[in-house]
Design an enzyme around this catalytic site. Sequence first.
Site, PDB file in Angstrom:
ATOM      1  N   THR A 145       0.826  -1.201   0.000  1.00  0.00           N
ATOM      2  CA  THR A 145       0.000   0.000   0.000  1.00  0.00           C
ATOM      3  C   THR A 145       0.863   1.255   0.000  1.00  0.00           C
ATOM      4  O   THR A 145       1.727   1.427   0.860  1.00  0.00           O
ATOM      5  CB  THR A 145      -0.903   0.014   1.250  1.00  0.00           C
ATOM      6  OG1 THR A 145      -1.690  -1.176   1.277  1.00  0.00           O
ATOM      7  CG2 THR A 145      -1.810   1.230   1.277  1.00  0.00           C
ATOM      8  N   GLU A 146       0.644   2.129  -0.980  1.00  0.00           N
ATOM      9  CA  GLU A 146       1.344   3.410  -1.083  1.00  0.00           C
ATOM     10  C   GLU A 146       2.873   3.264  -1.026  1.00  0.00           C
ATOM     11  O   GLU A 146       3.586   4.126  -0.519  1.00  0.00           O
ATOM     12  CB  GLU A 146       0.871   4.364   0.014  1.00  0.00           C
ATOM     13  CG  GLU A 146      -0.639   4.557   0.071  1.00  0.00           C
ATOM     14  CD  GLU A 146      -1.226   5.185  -1.187  1.00  0.00           C
ATOM     15  OE1 GLU A 146      -0.465   5.815  -1.946  1.00  0.00           O
ATOM     16  OE2 GLU A 146      -2.432   5.037  -1.427  1.00  0.00           O
ATOM     17  N   LEU A 147       3.365   2.138  -1.522  1.00  0.00           N
ATOM     18  CA  LEU A 147       4.808   1.835  -1.541  1.00  0.00           C
ATOM     19  C   LEU A 147       5.433   1.812  -0.136  1.00  0.00           C
ATOM     20  O   LEU A 147       6.632   2.069   0.014  1.00  0.00           O
ATOM     21  CB  LEU A 147       5.586   2.828  -2.416  1.00  0.00           C
ATOM     22  CG  LEU A 147       5.443   2.695  -3.928  1.00  0.00           C
ATOM     23  CD1 LEU A 147       6.459   3.594  -4.631  1.00  0.00           C
ATOM     24  CD2 LEU A 147       5.604   1.269  -4.420  1.00  0.00           C
TER      25      LEU A 147
END
Length: 462
Positions: A145-147
């Site tokens: 998630t979101e890097l």
Amino acid sequence: MKNICLYFQLHQPVKLRRYRFFDIGNDHYYYDDYANESNINKLAHTCYLPTNKLLLELIKKHKNKFSVAFSISSTLLDQLKIYAPEVIDSFKALADTKQVEFLAETSGHSLASLRNADEFKRQIAEQVKTIEETFGQVPTVFRNTELIYSDWIGEQVAQMGFKGMLAEGAKQVLGWKSANFMYCNAIEPRLKVLLRNYHMSDDIALRFSNQSWPSWPLTAEKFKGWLDGLADNEEIINLFMNYETFGANHSKESGILDFLKALPEVVLNDKGYAFTTPSKAISKLQPVSAINVPSATSWGDEERDVTVWLGNEMQNEAVDTLYKLSDLVAKCNDEDLLKDWQFLQSSDHFYYMATKFFANGGNRAYQNPYQTPYDAFINYMNVLTDFSQRLHQSVPSSESEEVSELKELIKKQQAELSSLEKQLVKAGVELTPKKKAPAKKASTKKAADKTTTKKTTKKETK
């Protein structure tokens, strides 16, 4: 040769309706169906369908020389199935070309990697199954998630069998190093790490239509010139961004789709470049060193950390309250509750509660549906309170379960003891030995006997 890796994130949260305190216990439906349907239909027609069509044309035109990668959350797939199933069909058509790779991620686009390891692994396994069933691919590369990435998170991902993971090329991690090389996890070196070149990625994702930007307008030729300016020994340029960049965050009129259409041809005209996917890059490139990331990084905003989701007390209270329910959820078989659990974990809900200042506008171009972070917090906690009540009604409380388990354990032990006693009796072992009289009582009896003897002797003498 320099490799260009294009990766796109696709996720949209299921938006919550205005859920008031007096709805708790009375109304168990939390979602704004009108807002969700409008949002998905708009994205389908401005971004997903036209961009997928363009990518399919580019893949056919350049044959095996052009490729891209996607990660799609189950939360978005669930909405696409309801509101725009034709989008899923267009992604299947891309998958059939064998030039498009689908990565694994958390099914709920959640923050589980920062709070609950078991839930994190469960969601990954669930998402891998969904990707295989939907697109016929088994992901070997993971994108959180979101890097969000750290050494520990990478270790967990490696233990699940993934060969590679995507991460942000954050300044606080790289220092003097370049993001344009392959790295590996500091704890599990077998996990290769692809770092996003955020300067070049954000030139497209954030700044493309900003007319006050000194480099506006951005053309494919200008971008290729920037690529040429990189050091000769740099091996891979990872361009990671939200898919909504194309047609939604930047409108078609901005020229963003024309830029995407021109880029492959401009790049491939130079034999010193090739497009690749994460799994292909991992198979042909070797890590230059381990990358040490003790604290979690992300592509969230200018600071490249996780404070955009966990930077204040409201956010932490909401996340902690949510994941305290994990053990109960693990025992739950109610499909409606489990789907609510997935939707309530989306990182977006906590993003809306953020109070920090966004120096570069963050990576979110869509509008926050709440007027204040406090409104977002109150609305979410009202929903979570009702969800918690339903969950406790569906699943026996931990205390009653513990008592039941203890009773069952005692019953089992009593049965085992009874069986052992029967075996011992059968073997001729005496289970209850004869008791010896206490020493004190024995001496008292002797004294009594002596007294009786004396009395008898006296009578006989008389």
